[in-house]
Design a protein around this motif. Structure first.
Motif, PDB file in Angstrom:
ATOM      1  N   LEU A  51      -5.001  -4.101  -6.266  1.00 18.06           N
ATOM      2  CA  LEU A  51      -5.355  -2.760  -6.727  1.00 18.06           C
ATOM      3  C   LEU A  51      -6.489  -2.801  -7.746  1.00 18.06           C
ATOM      4  O   LEU A  51      -7.232  -1.822  -7.899  1.00 18.06           O
ATOM      5  N   TYR A  99      -4.738   7.352   0.669  1.00 15.54           N
ATOM      6  CA  TYR A  99      -4.634   7.299  -0.786  1.00 15.54           C
ATOM      7  C   TYR A  99      -3.596   8.281  -1.328  1.00 15.54           C
ATOM      8  O   TYR A  99      -2.941   8.022  -2.338  1.00 15.54           O
ATOM      9  N   TYR A 117      -0.281   6.529  -0.958  1.00 15.67           N
ATOM     10  CA  TYR A 117      -0.137   5.447  -1.931  1.00 15.67           C
ATOM     11  C   TYR A 117       0.081   6.012  -3.334  1.00 15.67           C
ATOM     12  O   TYR A 117       0.912   5.507  -4.103  1.00 15.67           O
ATOM     13  N   LEU A 142       3.220   5.237  -5.835  1.00 16.31           N
ATOM     14  CA  LEU A 142       3.026   4.656  -7.162  1.00 16.31           C
ATOM     15  C   LEU A 142       3.585   5.575  -8.246  1.00 16.31           C
ATOM     16  O   LEU A 142       4.173   5.112  -9.222  1.00 16.31           O
TER      17      LEU A 142
END
Length: 293
Positions: free
Chosen positions: A141, A263, A266, A270
């Protein structure tokens, strides 16, 4: 470590040597518990930077200079920092190491903690560059974030030893270049240091006075999966490489990694992962327990 690009051709160079390594423009690594190394810390605009500013202007090159920074304005906190110097001799900015290792003999948290500068990309006269300092190469990342900010070349100045990381060295940077559609310059120092005071690694093995061999092997990786040969494992070296930065865009158009990435998905994962009550998305086979019974 120098990144330099003469105006008449888009050349990019790296030097790997004990004198210009990951965190310190000094001829040693200081990750042992010997706090006396702090004596070599200096402000970002200190003597090392001033010396290199003259060289950057004289030779019309961009220099990425790793130093041990002493933050005079914030209680003299110490950071693992790179200073990016423009080809006119100006200081463009700094970046502080995001990820601090706590592995083997690399006791870097004795000196500094994680950086606070994010993932800056420096727009220079010769391209948009970023610096993923040493241990940050183990964090995908971290590579991703520099790419999202528009990096065309990411330099990875390192000081790492063979027994610890050499099997990963040719893989991680090359994979980052492919996944993020930019060039990567991997720079590792060479040599073996012996310290005056023996130390232990907390692994039950006898105390020792060295880290092991810093294996060099500096090289460039490209977004099309190609890479240069590596420099020596044992000797100082200089590598010059031609890079067509248009390749970054061409590879993005070819593979569409940016377009096909999820994204939003993700980011949601997260965000949930950071919550104390996070539960992994695991779907168990309902027949597992029945078979055990």
């Amino acid at each position: 470590m120098f990144a330099y690009i003469p105006t008449e051709a888009y050349h990019f160079g790296v030097i790997h040597t004990p004198k210009f390594q990951e965190a310190w423009t000094m001829p040693f690594a200081f990750c042992t518990r010997e706090k006396r190394w702090c004596e070599f810390a200096e402000p970002a605009d200190g003597e090392s930077t001033q010396f290199l500013q003259d060289l950057a202007q004289k030779y019309n090159m961009v220099i990425v200079s790793p130093i041990l920074e002493r933050d005079i304005n914030h209680g003299e906190i110490i950071w693992n920092t790179v200073v990016v110097i423009g080809n006119n001799g100006n200081m463009i900015g700094i970046h502080r190491k995001n990820h601090i290792p706590r592995v083997g003999d690399f006791n870097e948290s004795t000196y500094y903690m994680e950086g606070n500068t994010g993932h800056p990309v420096f727009e220079t006269a010769y391209g948009k560059i970023a610096v993923n300092i040493c241990y940050g190469r183990h964090h995908p990342l971290n590579w991703l974030a520099f790419g999202l900010n528009g990096a065309e070349i990411v330099f990875n100045p390192s000081a790492t030893v063979g027994e610890l990381s050499e099997p990963m060295w040719p893989i991680e940077a090359r994979n980052a270049a492919i996944a993020n559609s930019y060039f990567v310059g991997s720079i590792n120092r060479v040599g073996t240091e012996v310290f005056p005071n023996a130390f232990t690694s907390g692994d039950g093995k006898p105390q020792h006075a060295d880290f092991g061999h810093f294996y060099g092997s500096s090289h460039f990786s490209a977004p099309d999966a190609s890479c240069t040969p590596s420099l020596s494992r044992y000797r100082d070296g200089l590598m010059i490489s031609d890079m067509d930065l248009n390749l970054c865009r061409q590879i993005k158009d070819k593979w569409g990694f940016r377009m096909t990435a999820r994204y939003d998905m993700y980011a949601n994962l997260l965000s949930e992962y950071l919550k104390p009550d996070f539960k992994p998305q695991v779907i168990a086979d309902p027949l597992i327990n029945k078979r055990k019974a």
